[in-house]
Design a protein around this motif. Structure first.
Motif, PDB file in Angstrom:
ATOM      1  N   THR A 185      95.758  50.180  25.232  1.00  0.00           N
ATOM      2  CA  THR A 185      95.304  50.767  26.166  1.00  0.00           C
ATOM      3  C   THR A 185      96.435  52.042  26.498  1.00  0.00           C
ATOM      4  O   THR A 185      97.290  52.008  26.085  1.00  0.00           O
ATOM      5  CB  THR A 185      95.217  50.178  27.494  1.00  0.00           C
ATOM      6  OG1 THR A 185      96.287  49.525  28.229  1.00  0.00           O
ATOM      7  CG2 THR A 185      94.026  48.861  27.409  1.00  0.00           C
TER       8      THR A 185
ATOM      9  N   PHE B 107      94.308  52.832  31.924  1.00  0.00           N
ATOM     10  CA  PHE B 107      94.180  51.479  32.490  1.00  0.00           C
ATOM     11  C   PHE B 107      94.623  51.459  33.885  1.00  0.00           C
ATOM     12  O   PHE B 107      94.356  50.676  34.846  1.00  0.00           O
ATOM     13  CB  PHE B 107      95.385  50.548  31.800  1.00  0.00           C
ATOM     14  CG  PHE B 107      95.552  49.205  31.984  1.00  0.00           C
ATOM     15  CD1 PHE B 107      94.609  48.152  31.628  1.00  0.00           C
ATOM     16  CD2 PHE B 107      96.659  49.003  33.085  1.00  0.00           C
ATOM     17  CE1 PHE B 107      94.782  46.960  32.212  1.00  0.00           C
ATOM     18  CE2 PHE B 107      96.629  47.583  33.465  1.00  0.00           C
ATOM     19  CZ  PHE B 107      95.641  46.642  32.911  1.00  0.00           C
TER      20      PHE B 107
ATOM     21  N   TRP C  84      88.813  41.422  26.881  1.00  0.00           N
ATOM     22  CA  TRP C  84      87.679  42.392  26.677  1.00  0.00           C
ATOM     23  C   TRP C  84      86.335  41.868  26.202  1.00  0.00           C
ATOM     24  O   TRP C  84      86.404  40.672  25.789  1.00  0.00           O
ATOM     25  CB  TRP C  84      87.999  43.257  25.426  1.00  0.00           C
ATOM     26  CG  TRP C  84      89.285  44.347  25.585  1.00  0.00           C
ATOM     27  CD1 TRP C  84      89.715  44.509  26.826  1.00  0.00           C
ATOM     28  CD2 TRP C  84      90.218  44.817  24.812  1.00  0.00           C
ATOM     29  NE1 TRP C  84      90.745  45.521  26.649  1.00  0.00           N
ATOM     30  CE2 TRP C  84      91.106  45.574  25.457  1.00  0.00           C
ATOM     31  CE3 TRP C  84      90.181  44.668  23.322  1.00  0.00           C
ATOM     32  CZ2 TRP C  84      91.995  46.175  24.773  1.00  0.00           C
ATOM     33  CZ3 TRP C  84      91.090  45.511  22.710  1.00  0.00           C
ATOM     34  CH2 TRP C  84      92.190  46.196  23.346  1.00  0.00           C
TER      35      TRP C  84
ATOM     36  N   HIS D 106      95.292  38.634  32.278  1.00  0.00           N
ATOM     37  CA  HIS D 106      94.916  40.055  32.896  1.00  0.00           C
ATOM     38  C   HIS D 106      94.322  39.815  34.106  1.00  0.00           C
ATOM     39  O   HIS D 106      93.374  40.378  34.669  1.00  0.00           O
ATOM     40  CB  HIS D 106      93.924  40.605  31.770  1.00  0.00           C
ATOM     41  CG  HIS D 106      94.440  40.872  30.472  1.00  0.00           C
ATOM     42  ND1 HIS D 106      95.392  41.959  30.433  1.00  0.00           N
ATOM     43  CD2 HIS D 106      94.381  40.549  29.456  1.00  0.00           C
ATOM     44  CE1 HIS D 106      95.767  42.032  29.219  1.00  0.00           C
ATOM     45  NE2 HIS D 106      95.166  41.224  28.527  1.00  0.00           N
TER      46      HIS D 106
ATOM     47  N   ARG E 200      93.346  42.870  36.528  1.00  0.00           N
ATOM     48  CA  ARG E 200      92.388  43.721  36.493  1.00  0.00           C
ATOM     49  C   ARG E 200      91.256  43.419  37.473  1.00  0.00           C
ATOM     50  O   ARG E 200      90.512  44.258  37.961  1.00  0.00           O
ATOM     51  CB  ARG E 200      91.478  43.279  35.143  1.00  0.00           C
ATOM     52  CG  ARG E 200      92.085  43.673  33.697  1.00  0.00           C
ATOM     53  CD  ARG E 200      91.496  43.163  32.580  1.00  0.00           C
ATOM     54  NE  ARG E 200      92.275  43.398  31.413  1.00  0.00           N
ATOM     55  CZ  ARG E 200      91.860  44.367  30.493  1.00  0.00           C
ATOM     56  NH1 ARG E 200      91.347  45.633  31.024  1.00  0.00           N
ATOM     57  NH2 ARG E 200      92.758  44.514  29.456  1.00  0.00           N
ATOM     58  N   THR E 201      91.169  42.386  38.056  1.00  0.00           N
ATOM     59  CA  THR E 201      90.192  42.052  39.141  1.00  0.00           C
ATOM     60  C   THR E 201      90.727  41.969  40.572  1.00  0.00           C
ATOM     61  O   THR E 201      90.294  41.636  41.661  1.00  0.00           O
ATOM     62  CB  THR E 201      89.290  40.803  39.012  1.00  0.00           C
ATOM     63  OG1 THR E 201      90.397  39.567  39.025  1.00  0.00           O
ATOM     64  CG2 THR E 201      88.714  40.724  37.692  1.00  0.00           C
TER      65      THR E 201
END
Length: 262
Positions: free
Chosen positions: A33, A37, A160, A235, A238-239
């Motif tokens: 990325t 990002f 992903w 990851h 990300r949330t």
């Protein structure tokens, strides 16, 4: 005739361009990325913070360039870009920090040591996310065990959705595979402890990084080290942008108000 360098260099993207900000945060994205990002972070940080993200060749807006397959080269390029930015546009109070996630955390760690050894500067705080400490099995071990399993496992590692056509697959996975090569060739160097404060972040269910190992990063600094764990896997951030930025903001402000000695 001057020899051409083996790879293009790192570049910086000013995500906020807040010239009166008191704290500058340089952000190094994870594998595959670019600076995009960190776009969700822009609205989460107050006007006190100026966000500058690293763009490496081969991903994001630089997708047409050859990817770097050497961590030392990438880290040196990041350190040189940050040092040049600090010279040409110093932070308002001289305070700056570096954050990296996953592969980007390894690059951030290596770049910080090069900033100290080559440019005689060190961030006031180094924040590392989803990366095991140097004395533990690294991301390279996970890659080595799973790379041969194919696209599905790589997709799971990266967090992903699997691409639906060949062209998109090439765009998405080429920089990841370059980073995998870099990881598999990387050897940890025995750097002396940093003087910077450390903030260490991780997911409680991360299959690549044992969350119980994160406090061991404290051996890499002579200053304080804070550890933050969040629900989720590799990851997790990300949330949980608001939650991660909130903890990082607290650590940055604490370091800003009470700088580490030396």
């Amino acid at each position: 005739m001057t020899a051409r360098p083996p790879f293009p260099g790192a570049e910086l993207n000013r995500l906020t361009d807040r010239q009166t900000a008191r704290i500058r945060l340089y952000c190094v994205p994870p594998s595959g990325t670019g600076s995009e990002f960190f776009l969700p972070w822009v609205a989460a940080f107050s006007e006190l913070f100026d966000l500058v993200a690293v763009d490496l060749p081969g991903r994001g807006t630089r997708a047409g360039e050859p990817s770097i397959t050497d961590i030392g080269w990438a880290a040196t390029g990041i350190a040189e870009a940050i040092a040049a930015d600090l010279r040409h546009r110093p932070p308002a109070d001289g305070f700056y920090a570096v954050f990296g996630h996953s592969f980007g955390a390894l690059l951030a760690f290596e770049a910080t040591h090069r900033l100290r050894s080559d440019s005689r500067t060190e961030p006031d705080l180094l924040a590392l996310s989803a990366v095991p400490p140097p004395n533990r099995d690294g991301l390279d071990d996970h890659i080595a065990r799973n790379l041969g399993a194919g696209i599905a496992v790589i997709t799971e590692i990266m967090g992903w959705e699997q691409p639906t056509d060949d062209a998109l697959t090439r765009t998405v996975y080429t920089p990841f595979l370059a980073d995998a090569v870099a990881l598999l060739q990387h050897t940890w160097r025995a750097w002396p402890p940093l003087g910077a404060r450390l903030s260490v972040f991780g997911g409680l269910d991360d299959p690549m990084v044992d969350p119980e190992s994160l406090p061991e990063w404290g051996a890499c600094t002579t200053a304080d080290a804070r550890v933050h764990r969040f629900p989720g896997g590799h990851h997790y951030l990300r949330t949980q942008v608001a939650e991660v930025v909130g903890r990082l903001t607290d650590d940055l402000l604490a370091a800003y108000r009470s700088p580490a000695a030396g």
